[in-house]
Design a protein around this motif. Structure first.
Motif, PDB file in Angstrom:
ATOM      1  N   UNK A 175     -59.671  18.241  69.629  1.00 18.36           N
ATOM      2  CA  UNK A 175     -60.196  18.525  68.295  1.00 18.36           C
ATOM      3  C   UNK A 175     -59.437  17.855  67.182  1.00 18.36           C
ATOM      4  N   UNK A 176     -58.129  17.615  67.366  1.00 16.96           N
ATOM      5  CA  UNK A 176     -57.327  16.866  66.414  1.00 16.96           C
ATOM      6  C   UNK A 176     -57.248  15.407  66.856  1.00 16.96           C
ATOM      7  N   UNK A 177     -56.992  14.479  65.918  1.00 12.55           N
ATOM      8  CA  UNK A 177     -57.120  13.054  66.233  1.00 12.55           C
ATOM      9  C   UNK A 177     -56.265  12.548  67.381  1.00 12.55           C
ATOM     10  N   UNK A 178     -54.998  13.005  67.465  1.00 13.00           N
ATOM     11  CA  UNK A 178     -54.119  12.551  68.543  1.00 13.00           C
ATOM     12  C   UNK A 178     -53.208  13.704  68.958  1.00 13.00           C
ATOM     13  N   UNK A 179     -52.553  13.502  70.100  1.00 18.36           N
ATOM     14  CA  UNK A 179     -51.620  14.514  70.602  1.00 18.36           C
ATOM     15  C   UNK A 179     -50.506  14.810  69.606  1.00 18.36           C
ATOM     16  N   UNK A 180     -50.134  13.813  68.783  1.00 16.94           N
ATOM     17  CA  UNK A 180     -49.053  14.011  67.822  1.00 16.94           C
ATOM     18  C   UNK A 180     -49.335  15.171  66.871  1.00 16.94           C
ATOM     19  N   UNK A 181     -50.591  15.360  66.501  1.00 22.31           N
ATOM     20  CA  UNK A 181     -50.922  16.430  65.557  1.00 22.31           C
ATOM     21  C   UNK A 181     -50.650  17.814  66.146  1.00 22.31           C
ATOM     22  N   UNK A 182     -50.654  17.921  67.459  1.00 25.68           N
ATOM     23  CA  UNK A 182     -50.327  19.193  68.107  1.00 25.68           C
ATOM     24  C   UNK A 182     -48.820  19.360  68.305  1.00 25.68           C
ATOM     25  N   UNK A 183     -48.114  18.256  68.485  1.00 22.96           N
ATOM     26  CA  UNK A 183     -46.753  18.333  68.998  1.00 22.96           C
ATOM     27  C   UNK A 183     -45.664  18.026  67.982  1.00 22.96           C
ATOM     28  N   UNK A 191     -48.993  22.512  58.429  1.00 24.42           N
ATOM     29  CA  UNK A 191     -50.099  22.756  57.498  1.00 24.42           C
ATOM     30  C   UNK A 191     -51.425  22.259  58.074  1.00 24.42           C
ATOM     31  N   UNK A 192     -51.390  21.117  58.751  1.00 23.78           N
ATOM     32  CA  UNK A 192     -52.617  20.594  59.360  1.00 23.78           C
ATOM     33  C   UNK A 192     -53.097  21.531  60.462  1.00 23.78           C
ATOM     34  N   UNK A 193     -52.160  22.044  61.261  1.00 25.92           N
ATOM     35  CA  UNK A 193     -52.558  22.965  62.335  1.00 25.92           C
ATOM     36  C   UNK A 193     -53.127  24.275  61.767  1.00 25.92           C
ATOM     37  N   UNK A 194     -52.566  24.745  60.654  1.00 32.93           N
ATOM     38  CA  UNK A 194     -53.126  25.936  60.018  1.00 32.93           C
ATOM     39  C   UNK A 194     -54.535  25.661  59.499  1.00 32.93           C
ATOM     40  N   UNK A 195     -54.710  24.484  58.923  1.00 33.00           N
ATOM     41  CA  UNK A 195     -56.039  24.120  58.411  1.00 33.00           C
ATOM     42  C   UNK A 195     -57.047  23.976  59.551  1.00 33.00           C
ATOM     43  N   UNK A 196     -56.590  23.462  60.688  1.00 32.69           N
ATOM     44  CA  UNK A 196     -57.480  23.337  61.850  1.00 32.69           C
ATOM     45  C   UNK A 196     -57.905  24.717  62.341  1.00 32.69           C
ATOM     46  N   UNK A 197     -56.965  25.637  62.392  1.00 36.60           N
ATOM     47  CA  UNK A 197     -57.304  27.004  62.798  1.00 36.60           C
ATOM     48  C   UNK A 197     -58.332  27.602  61.838  1.00 36.60           C
ATOM     49  N   UNK A 198     -58.108  27.418  60.536  1.00 34.05           N
ATOM     50  CA  UNK A 198     -59.047  27.950  59.543  1.00 34.05           C
ATOM     51  C   UNK A 198     -60.432  27.327  59.708  1.00 34.05           C
TER      52      UNK A 198
END
Length: 674
Positions: A175-183, A191-198
């Motif tokens: 769902x996020x562009x690359x693995x880096x956004x998760x890790x 902040x990006x992970x919080x926005x993804x959850x929202x």
């Protein structure tokens, strides 16, 4: 100073020179927009700012875009041309293909109708997920067009035998562009992970799904777990490590939790004897997750991913939620693009060659074709001379390189045979159905080709695409019509401009991919084969490693550097393209005589300024962040400054000396073909 010194040279009246030409160039008096320059900057301190500094300072990024510059402006022009084609097609219902184009566009533009139908078009798709009762059913549904999967299965050219197709399996985007956004750690990524959850909560709530926050947490936990086992973008660039053909039995041993035989059969691939697994460890890990993660969580994940992917075709609240996260949050774009513009991109994906055939009739000329063919031939001759003169190549490798160059297949303008869309069904009222019908149509086309020899006439870009590509398994460079126009190619411009903007950044760049760190591993027939001697390969690798190290040191936005290994292929193609285009330009000068000075600029100076102009661009920081993490292309500024500082003729042209910020001592410069 160096600009004053230029004034001592004999100047030619530009208007007088151009009076003899049949037509004026699109940009400036002879092909460059000189008002974009910032002459207060020394060329040797920041050549990109010297060439484009005034434009960079004064030009704002439009609210609906991630960036601005020629690579954004020209697609806008093409978009307007395509819109006229589409709207004219809508007025010709008697033509079957034109009717499909018109119906597709009408369905997309009917925002009130989409709103009125609400969730009704989506429900049958979601019902198939709800009906899944076993893991084999889950995996088979994942492989149907329109549904998400942690594993992609597709059809591509066999790297061992490029005359035939084979099945590929590999890791899929989450769902996020690359693995880096998760890790990656840090407040920005938190902040990006919080926005993804929202976002996940929002789209599920809009769909009436209960307990959306808990579902979102389970989905993110699953994707984070999957991302930990995925390969990095750098690892996925290695054509040897990603070439792992195996039998069905070996595939089952690698990923035993998946029911491969019935799943491949359900996809129409039951006859496939071998499958290439591009990222074996990631596929094995995803297989384990399909086996040990509760079936209910996988169904929640598939439902949320379906809603997210379908959001642009659903009522406005879904579309807005999708835009707010994927464009506003992840790329920094404050405003949604006009609906008709978004429609042009969708039509290009679904019916691109139907529109492209009309585009070519209206906007492509035999004269442009002839001049482009001539420039391609000139670049090929320049590469031949470079390879023949390369002192770091031994004779056996040189002969193989020349054989590869001789079998380059340049394709200019448009396909010779167009896709037949008669098998594609288009609704005038259901844009979601059209989107997935197109995906299904494209898959059925691939299946129809799968048992046959590889079709070398296929194009993977439409003629109206402002881009180009090299296919190592075909040894083909493809140059669509749209990119062969100003500012990148202008038959009325100064030759120095065309040799730099088309010769270096397009033709030479794509040819250069045949000899970059990836492309060089494929031979003249497109086979993945080591045809380099150990000594020559070692010398090449030293230069490639040095270029990767150089680019590792650049930090376009605070805290995020260029990944030298990820961008290495593009950087090598940029450098090789520049070196060879300059050689081709000097061959032109040898035939026609040293060019006159125009507006105080020598031919060589115009060449390098044109090279910089071709990369005119600026990007929002968030879009840059996403690109730096996953895009194999370096930012525009570094495709100029990071390249020219390795090239001796640039130093001579602008009198760059020790002490200038961009200066590299000769021993520190990287060379591909000098």
């Amino acid at each position: 100073m160096r600009h004053k010194a230029l004034l001592a040279l004999a100047l030619v009246s530009v208007p007088a020179l151009l009076a003899a030409q049949a037509a004026a160039p699109r940009y400036g008096a002879w092909g460059l927009e000189l008002q974009n320059m910032d002459k207060s900057v020394k060329p040797g301190d920041d050549f990109y700012a010297y060439a484009e500094g005034t434009w960079l300072r004064d030009h704002a990024i439009p609210a609906d875009k991630v960036g601005a510059g020629y690579n954004y402006d020209l697609p806008d022009e093409i978009e307007a041309q395509v819109r006229r084609i589409v709207e004219n097609a809508a007025a010709r219902p008697g033509d079957a293909t034109a009717r499909k184009v018109g119906d597709f566009y009408a369905a997309w533009m009917d925002a009130p109708g989409i709103e009125q139908r609400g969730l009704a078009p989506v429900k049958p798709w979601l019902a198939r997920i709800d009906a899944v009762a076993t893991r084999p059913q889950l995996f088979q549904l994942m492989m149907r067009p329109g549904y998400a999967s942690p594993i992609n299965i597709g059809i591509s050219t066999d790297a061992d035998d490029p005359t035939r197709y084979m099945v590929d399996a590999g890791q899929a985007r989450l769902g996020l562009p690359t693995r880096d956004y998760y890790l990656l750690s840090g407040e920005k990524y938190d902040a990006i992970r919080r926005a993804y959850r929202a976002y996940l909560i929002r789209i599920q709530t809009l769909a009436g799904i209960p307990d959306a926050p808990a579902r979102a947490d389970r989905i993110i936990a699953l994707e984070t777990r999957l991302s930990q086992d995925q390969w990095t973008p750098e690892q996925r660039r290695d054509p040897v490590k990603t070439h792992n053909p195996m039998t069905r039995a070996a595939l089952t041993e690698l990923a035993p939790e998946l029911d491969w035989t019935p799943t491949l059969a359900s996809m129409g691939l039951g006859s496939a004897e071998r499958v290439n697994v591009s990222e074996p460890s990631a596929v094995a890990a995803a297989s384990k997750r399909i086996g040990d993660v509760p079936l209910s969580v996988w169904k929640e994940w598939m439902t949320a991913r379906f809603l997210s992917n379908a959001a642009p075709f659903m009522p406005a609240a879904f579309d807005q939620a999708n835009f707010d996260f994927y464009s506003k949050t992840l790329r920094g774009v404050p405003e949604q693009r006009a609906r008709w513009k978004r429609g042009m991109a969708l039509i290009d994906d679904a019916l691109g060659e139907a529109v492209g055939a009309i585009y070519v009739q209206q906007y492509w000329s035999p004269a442009t074709q002839a001049k482009a063919d001539e420039l391609v031939a000139d670049m090929q001759a320049a590469y031949k001379a470079k390879i023949e003169a390369a002192t770091w190549m031994d004779d056996a490798t040189r002969r193989a390189a020349l054989a590869k160059l001789a079998t380059f297949d340049p394709r200019v303008g448009h396909p010779k045979k167009w896709i037949d869309y008669s098998g594609l069904r288009i609704s005038r009222t259901d844009p979601l159905a059209n989107y997935f019908a197109s995906a299904d149509f494209q898959w059925r086309q691939q299946l129809a080709r799968f048992p046959k020899p590889v079709d070398r006439g296929l194009w993977y870009m439409t003629p109206q695409t402002v881009n180009a590509y090299y296919d190592p398994t075909m040894n083909q460079i493809t140059l669509p019509a749209a990119i062969l126009q100003p500012p990148f190619f202008d038959p009325n411009a100064d030759p120095a401009v065309n040799y730099a903007e088309t010769g270096a950044t397009t033709i030479g760049h794509e040819m250069g991919h045949g000899f970059d760190d990836q492309g060089r591993q494929f031979d003249e027939r497109g086979r993945l084969r080591d045809w380099w001697s150990k000594e020559t390969a070692a010398k090449y690798t030293v230069q490639a490693d040095r270029l990767a190290t150089q680019f590792d040191g650049y930090e376009p936005i605070p805290g995020v550097r260029i990944k030298g290994r990820l961008t290495l292929g593009e950087n090598l193609a940029d450098l090789g393209g520049l070196e060879t285009a300059y050689a081709a330009y000097r061959r032109y000068v040898a035939r026609h005589g040293e060019p006159a000075v125009l507006d105080g600029l020598t031919g060589d100076q115009r060449f390098f300024l044109a090279y910089a102009q071709a990369w005119q661009g600026k990007r929002r920081d968030e879009a840059s962040r996403q690109a730096l993490l996953s895009d194999p292309h370096s930012p525009d500024k570094y495709r100029v400054n990071g390249i020219v500082r390795n090239f001796a003729p640039w130093y001579t042209a602008f009198n760059v000396r020790p002490g200038d910020a961009m200066y590299l001592a000769p021993a520190e410069r990287v060379s591909v073909w000098q």
